[in-house]
Design an enzyme around this catalytic site. Structure first.
Site, mmCIF file in Angstrom:
data_model
loop_
_atom_site.group_PDB
_atom_site.id
_atom_site.type_symbol
_atom_site.label_atom_id
_atom_site.label_comp_id
_atom_site.label_asym_id
_atom_site.label_seq_id
_atom_site.Cartn_x
_atom_site.Cartn_y
_atom_site.Cartn_z
ATOM 1 N N ASP A 61 70.313 53.572 7.918
ATOM 2 C CA ASP A 61 69.317 54.360 8.649
ATOM 3 C C ASP A 61 69.966 55.661 9.114
ATOM 4 O O ASP A 61 71.169 55.696 9.378
ATOM 5 C CB ASP A 61 68.795 53.570 9.858
ATOM 6 N N ASP A 142 63.790 30.099 13.312
ATOM 7 C CA ASP A 142 64.041 28.737 12.836
ATOM 8 C C ASP A 142 64.302 28.694 11.328
ATOM 9 O O ASP A 142 65.062 27.844 10.847
ATOM 10 C CB ASP A 142 62.939 27.765 13.276
ATOM 11 N N HIS A 146 67.685 27.517 9.707
ATOM 12 C CA HIS A 146 67.593 26.529 8.629
ATOM 13 C C HIS A 146 68.557 26.898 7.508
ATOM 14 O O HIS A 146 69.336 26.075 7.020
ATOM 15 C CB HIS A 146 66.146 26.476 8.117
ATOM 16 N N GLU A 147 68.529 28.156 7.121
ATOM 17 C CA GLU A 147 69.374 28.611 6.006
ATOM 18 C C GLU A 147 70.855 28.572 6.344
ATOM 19 O O GLU A 147 71.672 28.084 5.559
ATOM 20 C CB GLU A 147 68.986 30.036 5.592
ATOM 21 N N HIS A 150 72.226 25.173 6.202
ATOM 22 C CA HIS A 150 72.576 24.713 4.852
ATOM 23 C C HIS A 150 74.038 25.064 4.541
ATOM 24 O O HIS A 150 74.763 24.279 3.926
ATOM 25 C CB HIS A 150 71.659 25.351 3.805
ATOM 26 N N TYR A 161 72.327 17.575 -2.626
ATOM 27 C CA TYR A 161 70.947 18.032 -2.504
ATOM 28 C C TYR A 161 69.998 17.261 -3.434
ATOM 29 O O TYR A 161 69.314 17.832 -4.297
ATOM 30 C CB TYR A 161 70.860 19.538 -2.781
ATOM 31 N N GLU A 170 68.117 18.623 4.113
ATOM 32 C CA GLU A 170 66.946 19.373 4.564
ATOM 33 C C GLU A 170 66.626 19.118 6.037
ATOM 34 O O GLU A 170 66.338 20.049 6.799
ATOM 35 C CB GLU A 170 65.720 19.027 3.713
ATOM 36 N N ASP A 181 65.033 27.199 17.989
ATOM 37 C CA ASP A 181 63.680 27.650 18.336
ATOM 38 C C ASP A 181 62.899 26.480 18.909
ATOM 39 O O ASP A 181 61.985 25.944 18.268
ATOM 40 C CB ASP A 181 62.987 28.196 17.080
ATOM 41 N N ASP A 184 58.479 24.928 19.932
ATOM 42 C CA ASP A 184 57.455 24.107 19.286
ATOM 43 C C ASP A 184 58.157 23.173 18.317
ATOM 44 O O ASP A 184 59.345 23.354 18.033
ATOM 45 C CB ASP A 184 56.468 25.006 18.513
ATOM 46 N N GLU A 189 56.683 28.738 11.775
ATOM 47 C CA GLU A 189 55.373 29.195 12.276
ATOM 48 C C GLU A 189 55.292 30.706 12.433
ATOM 49 O O GLU A 189 54.198 31.271 12.344
ATOM 50 C CB GLU A 189 55.010 28.480 13.586
ATOM 51 N N TYR A 192 54.833 31.773 8.478
ATOM 52 C CA TYR A 192 53.952 31.017 7.583
ATOM 53 C C TYR A 192 52.494 31.429 7.784
ATOM 54 O O TYR A 192 52.049 31.574 8.927
ATOM 55 C CB TYR A 192 54.110 29.517 7.861
ATOM 56 N N THR A 193 51.812 31.662 6.706
ATOM 57 C CA THR A 193 50.387 32.077 6.704
ATOM 58 C C THR A 193 50.091 33.053 7.850
ATOM 59 O O THR A 193 49.418 32.704 8.842
ATOM 60 C CB THR A 193 49.456 30.855 6.822
ATOM 61 N N ASP A 199 49.703 27.258 12.652
ATOM 62 C CA ASP A 199 50.246 26.334 11.654
ATOM 63 C C ASP A 199 51.695 26.687 11.339
ATOM 64 O O ASP A 199 52.229 27.694 11.777
ATOM 65 C CB ASP A 199 49.392 26.353 10.371
ATOM 66 N N ASP A 225 61.282 18.203 -6.907
ATOM 67 C CA ASP A 225 61.914 18.678 -5.665
ATOM 68 C C ASP A 225 63.217 17.932 -5.364
ATOM 69 O O ASP A 225 63.482 17.505 -4.236
ATOM 70 C CB ASP A 225 60.938 18.543 -4.489
ATOM 71 N N HIS A 230 62.254 17.967 0.263
ATOM 72 C CA HIS A 230 61.404 18.625 1.264
ATOM 73 C C HIS A 230 60.233 17.746 1.666
ATOM 74 O O HIS A 230 59.411 18.146 2.483
ATOM 75 C CB HIS A 230 60.873 19.955 0.713
HETATM 76 O O1 LIG Z 1 62.950 24.384 3.272
HETATM 77 C C1 LIG Z 1 63.288 25.457 2.831
HETATM 78 N N1 LIG Z 1 64.353 25.608 2.042
HETATM 79 O O2 LIG Z 1 65.091 24.511 1.701
HETATM 80 C C2 LIG Z 1 62.510 26.720 3.175
HETATM 81 C C3 LIG Z 1 61.249 26.883 2.379
HETATM 82 C C4 LIG Z 1 60.471 27.912 3.181
HETATM 83 C C5 LIG Z 1 61.347 28.192 4.400
HETATM 84 C C6 LIG Z 1 62.538 28.990 3.885
HETATM 85 C C7 LIG Z 1 63.333 27.988 3.047
HETATM 86 C C8 LIG Z 1 62.010 26.822 4.620
HETATM 87 CA CA LIG Z 2 59.544 26.680 15.221
HETATM 88 ZN ZN LIG Z 3 66.251 23.992 3.205
#
Ligand SMILES: O=C(NO)[C@]12CC[C@H](CC1)C2
Ligand SMILES: [Ca+2]
Ligand SMILES: [Zn+2]
Length: 305
Positions: A61, A142, A146-147, A150, A161, A170, A181, A184, A189, A192-193, A199, A225, A230
């Site tokens: 920037d 969140d 999550h990532e 992993h 996996y 997972e 987070d 909730d 959330e 998503y959508t 949701d 999967d 998942h």
């Molecule tokens: O569960 C997942 N990855 O194993 C997700 C799928 C959509 C969000 C980002 C990555 C969660």
């Molecule tokens: Ca959350």
């Molecule tokens: Zn994941």
């Protein structure tokens, strides 16, 4: 040469303003955070410019005000990576995902309308979403947690996996997503959508509301999967919901972190996870404690022996 750590201001995916740890070099600002005790490591954010080449190019920037609409995903990926780094360092005394201060690299604007995010073994990668199923995926703390979890799992338990170990992999990412987070029981959330409120992608308290089982009796045997990683994560996720609801976040996160980093192995199944969490609870709070009994009850309720 006047290189310097700087503090910028940015607008996130959901229009919120946040303060950013940035870096000034040769007339340009970068999403490059040198403020953490990573002994040389940094938190750095790049853009794939809607292509697939990783890591892409640094997000830059001109004036350290990161407020353009096409910078929102960059802002949140960078800011939330710092939040997750701080969480693992301050709460679990873990220095980045490798516990040795490895740099945390994120790339946003991966491909076009990409409705996903992933850890590729070296870095985080986030799609922009298609605007209907997902907003840019780095916009949810969140999801970022999550990532990064992993990556922690990969460097510790190494849960394979697939099948039950994969569903545990997972679940650990969803559970630490909750710990980051805890407002909730939903995952994702905030992204998503975007046209639908209330949701999420998954629910720890009510996995069934998003098509996941919450009891062993409803375990889904499938080849898709990676053996339903998942889908079947709903079972350990529900056990985590019962555990957290009973003993609280503070004790639960200690137990989960200890189980993940000390007792779980690449081939651990759900029963092994129950044992690992009970051993962690025993180590930390005693095998006659109400905490220990709450963990046992949680896994009994989801039908894991
Ligand atoms: O569960 C997942 N990855 O194993 C997700 C799928 C959509 C969000 C980002 C990555 C969660
Ligand atoms: Ca959350
Ligand atoms: Zn994941």
């Amino acid at each position: 040469v006047t290189d310097a750590a700087t503090t910028g201001r940015g607008t996130g995916v959901n229009g919120d303003t946040k303060t950013l740890n940035t870096y000034f070099s040769n007339g340009t600002y970068y999403l490059y955070d040198t403020t953490k005790p990573m002994s040389g490591g940094v938190i750095q954010t790049a853009t794939a410019q809607n292509r697939s080449t990783l890591p892409g190019v640094y997000s830059t920037d001109a004036d350290n005000a990161w407020t353009a609409s096409n910078q929102r995903a960059d802002v949140d990926a960078h800011y939330y990576a710092g939040v997750v780094y701080d969480y693992y360092y301050n709460t679990h005394n873990r220095n980045s995902y490798d516990n040795r201060g490895a740099s945390i690299t994120s790339t946003v604007h991966y491909q076009t309308n990409y409705n996903n995010a992933f850890w590729n073994g070296s870095q985080m990668v986030y799609g922009d979403g298609d605007g209907t199923t997902f907003a840019p995926l780095s916009g949810a703390l969140d999801v970022v947690a999550h990532e990064i979890t992993h990556a922690v799992t990969e460097r510790t338990a190494g849960l394979q996996y697939q099948n039950q170990s994969g569903a545990l992999n997972e679940s650990m990412s969803d559970v630490f997503g909750y710990f980051l987070d805890p407002n909730d029981w939903l995952l994702g959330e905030d992204v998503y959508t975007p046209k639908v409120s209330g949701d999420g992608l998954r629910s720890l308290s009510n996995p069934e509301s998003y098509g996941q089982p919450s009891t062993m009796s409803n375990y889904v045997n499938t080849t898709s999967d990676n053996g339903g990683v998942h889908i079947n994560s709903g079972i350990p996720n529900k056990a985590a919901y019962y555990t957290i609801s009973s003993i609280g976040k503070a004790q639960a996160e200690k137990i989960y972190y200890r189980a993940l980093t000390t007792y779980l192995t690449p081939t651990s199944n759900f029963s092994n996870a129950k044992s690992a969490l009970l051993q962690a609870a025993s180590d930390l709070y005693g095998s006659n404690s109400s905490t220990y009994n709450a963990v046992k009850s949680a896994w009994d309720r989801v039908g894991v022996n």
